[in-house]
Design an enzyme around this catalytic site. Structure first.
Site, PDB file in Angstrom:
ATOM      1  N   GLU A  24     -27.444  -7.988  27.378  1.00 27.89           N
ATOM      2  CA  GLU A  24     -27.021  -8.475  26.056  1.00 27.89           C
ATOM      3  C   GLU A  24     -25.521  -8.800  26.019  1.00 27.89           C
ATOM      4  O   GLU A  24     -25.112  -9.776  25.387  1.00 27.89           O
ATOM      5  CB  GLU A  24     -27.351  -7.417  25.002  1.00 27.89           C
ATOM      6  CG  GLU A  24     -27.083  -7.868  23.594  1.00 27.89           C
ATOM      7  CD  GLU A  24     -27.448  -6.782  22.570  1.00 27.89           C
ATOM      8  OE1 GLU A  24     -27.427  -7.097  21.373  1.00 27.89           O
ATOM      9  OE2 GLU A  24     -27.739  -5.644  22.971  1.00 27.89           O
ATOM     10  N   ASP A  25     -24.701  -7.996  26.690  1.00 28.32           N
ATOM     11  CA  ASP A  25     -23.247  -8.092  26.502  1.00 28.32           C
ATOM     12  C   ASP A  25     -22.473  -8.660  27.690  1.00 28.32           C
ATOM     13  O   ASP A  25     -21.249  -8.759  27.631  1.00 28.32           O
ATOM     14  CB  ASP A  25     -22.676  -6.695  26.178  1.00 28.32           C
ATOM     15  CG  ASP A  25     -23.166  -6.173  24.844  1.00 28.32           C
ATOM     16  OD1 ASP A  25     -23.640  -6.989  24.042  1.00 28.32           O
ATOM     17  OD2 ASP A  25     -23.084  -4.959  24.619  1.00 28.32           O
TER      18      ASP A  25
END
Length: 733
Positions: free
Chosen positions: A86-87
């Site tokens: 996600e990051d």
């Protein structure tokens, strides 16, 4: 790679490896090391809201996992990488290459459920469905998510107040009940207490101070019971650990709020837990017998969760005894193994097995409710209703005639029980025997009841049953059966009516039918066709009334009223269109093969790209562009005149065009919500919606901006599929 990591960060890796060696049975140490280094690289340079390196967060999540829910090495690796996809720039394929498919699948599952918000409305249902789907594939996904949420709750101070409140509410309403559903008693308590700290900080501080002040008194009081109880039980040959325990803050808060009591009025703050080091269940009952010989029990508080465990596997004997000075003491008695399962729930299975497979029977029992919910829910609203019901309901235990036990929500009826056994048994249920006596179908079941369902092949589910049942499965099956029965009746009745009408050579609208049939209590065309199929009304009589309406009956104004409503709406739409698009773009159409010709779009038919169009030259020399089926240009002489010119759409039209849709349907509860749900999922801007209901029907006008006729037709097709909708058509004045 290794030289880039600071010395204090190596200490964190060593701590994780130390905890892994202490708390895990078998694990791949190199797998955890590789995950640690990938985690460090992925989050290098990032900061949390508190100012500390973001890298600390996944490390703390892995640490919590090892301390609170020790599972396996794969879970530790996935916890370290739970934010990586996600990051950062890392992908699922990168994790597969570095750490294998098992770790990558869990990380991907965690990524899919990371965006769930507090709003539990229909629009968020898909988020919860994704969470359950990820859980069903691998239960470790939700267990790691619990650890992630616990670390977020422990470090919530650094966030702005509005975000703290939002996360705390979500934790109280979703994560704490879910933790309870999986038997994670210890984690559930911490979730609830931390949530209370941010939802009602004043009350949290007040209760904490009260409990702290009474702590010394409570410990002294309980020690006066713990020592003699321990000594007596050891004399009898039992190896036990007796713990004093306080009611947790959120539990006290709820009791004060629900029963409108002050703190001083809560008398069951004291509790004793007796953990017996034995594998014999009978020892728990023997211990209970010895304790109650000295301290009188309160019979109505006795609950045997050992013989009949809770839905999450929890086992314990519960009771209440009268201690010194007449104080009521809550008493729990359980084996050491039961205690581990009460604290760790589903995670405790990893302590007793070398390897847990995805289809392990014990794990599967925790996921059965989620599988059934995903399978049975036929809409977002139904899914959310079932989701909340499964999280929050109390339970009762009832038995089939053969003695098989079924867990049902409190308030369940024989119909709920019938559908829990099989859909066909539920559909055919005409009665029930509870403990040998015939009872009504709306009778409320109690724990311990033995049920026998009486069925008939001629029975069909009734709409009234929906007011009786409480389980989501029963509601869905009843609705499905009723809708199918009604659909077949309407189709049959429509066929009968069409045969009758075919000989008259006249065209009757649905409004004509309803107007003449309302003397029979008919409110919608669907009701009319259904009644015709079941011979509740005389079709010939209705036909006569439609063909030859009585003079003494006022003429229907439905068509005129609708026309006036549509015209009013179009006037608004035309005005809005003129304001929103003061000048048409010159490259949207080609007129008679030429460009740079002044034109405008006719507001009577509102053409959009993809429509068959033509141009009509006005006296001012401006070309008005109409749809070819527009009533204002359908005159044959007009079409042959020199004032009509050919018009074609340019391919690169990127303007949004205002279009109108007319919807006619059955006026029933929830129809407007269903329509707006369909529209909200469609990529379009809504200008306005209006619904006018009368005589059990509604006429709706919808003004939207669309790019072309294809998108408009797609939306209209979706609207036609909504139950109770009769016609969906383009709006033409």
């Amino acid at each position: 790679m290794l030289a880039q990591i600071e010395k204090n960060h190596y200490n964190k890796l060593n701590e994780i490896l130390r905890l892994s060696r202490r708390n895990l049975k078998n694990f791949d140490e190199s797998l955890i090391q590789r995950a640690f280094f990938m985690c460090y690289r992925a989050h290098e340079g990032e900061k949390r809201a508190s100012g500390e390196p973001f890298f600390y967060h996944p490390v703390e999540v892995a640490t919590i996992l090892l301390n609170e829910l020790p599972l396996d090495g794969v879970s530790v690796a996935a916890a370290l990488l739970h934010d990586v996809i996600e990051d950062s720039g890392y992908t699922y394929e990168d994790i597969v290459a570095e750490l294998g498919v098992e770790v990558a699948d869990i990380v991907e599952g965690l990524t899919k459920i990371s965006g769930i918000m507090i709003n539990r409305e229909t629009t968020q249902a898909e988020g919860f469905r994704k969470m359950l789907l990820s859980m069903v594939k691998d239960i470790r996904v939700i267990l790691i998510k619990f650890c992630d949420r616990l670390h977020n709750m422990r470090t919530l101070e650094s966030l702005p107040e509005h975000r703290r409140l939002k996360i705390a509410l979500e934790t109280r309403d979703i994560y704490a009940p879910l933790a309870h559903r999986f038997g994670l008693g210890k984690m559930k308590v911490e979730f609830e207490n931390l949530a209370l700290k941010y939802i009602d900080p004043e009350m949290y501080e007040f209760l904490q101070q009260k409990v702290r002040l009474s702590r010394g008194e409570r410990i002294n009081y309980l020690n006066k019971m713990i020592d003699p109880i321990t000594a007596d039980l050891e004399k009898q040959g039992f190896k036990v650990e007796v713990q004093g325990r306080a009611k947790h803050l959120f539990s006290i808060y709820n009791k004060m709020r629900n029963k409108n009591k002050d703190f001083e009025d809560i008398h069951d703050l004291y509790g004793l837990r007796v953990i017996v080091d034995t594998e014999r269940i009978a020892d728990c009952f023997a211990v209970y017998g010895f304790i109650t010989q000295k301290y009188p029990p309160i019979p109505q508080h006795f609950k045997d969760y050992i013989s009949i465990p809770k839905h999450n596997g929890y086992q314990s004997l519960h009771s209440a005894i009268i201690g010194p000075k007449g104080n009521m003491i809550e008493l729990q008695i359980r084996t050491k193994r039961m205690h581990e399962f009460a604290e760790l729930g589903v995670a405790a299975h990893w302590r007793y097995k070398e390897k847990i497979s995805r289809d392990d029977a014990h794990i599967d029992s925790f996921l059965r409710w989620a599988r059934e919910l995903i399978k049975d829910a036929d809409s977002a609203a139904a899914f959310m209703e079932g989701f909340k019901l499964n999280l929050y309901h109390d339970e009762i235990y009832v038995f089939t005639p053969k003695g098989d036990m079924k867990t049902m929500p409190a308030g369940a009826t024989p119909i709920d029980f019938a559908y829990a056994i099989h859909t066909e048994i539920g559909n055919g249920c005409i009665g029930a025997k509870v403990n040998g006596k015939i009872v009504r179908l709306n009778a409320e079941l109690k724990s311990g009841d033995r049920l026998e369902i009486i069925t008939s092949k001629n029975q069909k589910p009734k709409a009234d049953w929906l007011k009786i049942v409480v389980t989501q499965r029963a509601k869905l099956k009843i609705r499905s059966a009723i809708n199918e029965e009604r659909r077949l009746q309407i189709e049959k009745g429509r066929g009968i009516w069409e045969k009758m009408v075919s000989g008259t050579k006249k065209l009757f609208t649905d409004s004509d039918i309803v107007t003449q049939a309302k003397r029979y209590g008919i409110k919608t065309p669907s009701d009319f066709f259904s009644a015709l199929a079941t011979q509740q009304i005389n079709g010939e009589e209705v036909m006569e009334r439609v063909t030859n309406p009585r003079k003494d009956e006022p003429a229907s104004k439905t068509v005129a009223d609708e026309a006036r409503q549509v015209e009013d709406y179009l006037q608004i739409a035309r005005h809005d269109q003129e304001l929103d698009r003061p000048a048409a773009k010159k490259d949207e159409v080609t007129i008679a093969g030429m460009s740079n010709i002044a034109y405008s779009y006719a507001k009577c038919c509102q053409p959009v790209p993809g429509d068959d169009v033509l141009g009509f030259v006005t006296s001012e020399g401006v070309v008005k562009i109409h749809r070819k089926n527009c009533v204002n240009v359908s005159n044959e002489n007009l079409l042959k005149s020199e004032r009509v010119v050919s018009v074609s759409w340019n391919r690169k039209v990127e303007t949004d065009f205002l279009a109108g849709i007319r919807i006619v349907g059955e006026d029933r509860l929830g129809i407007s919500n269903q329509l707006t749900t369909v529209i909200s999922k469609f990529d379009t801007n809504i200008r306005s919606i209006s619904l006018h209901a009368r005589d059990g029907m509604f006429v709706g006008t919808l003004m939207i901006y669309v790019r072309n006729a294809e998108k408009l037709n797609t939306l209209m097709d979706k609207l036609k599929k909504v139950q109770g909708i009769f016609t969906v058509e383009r709006l033409i004045s």
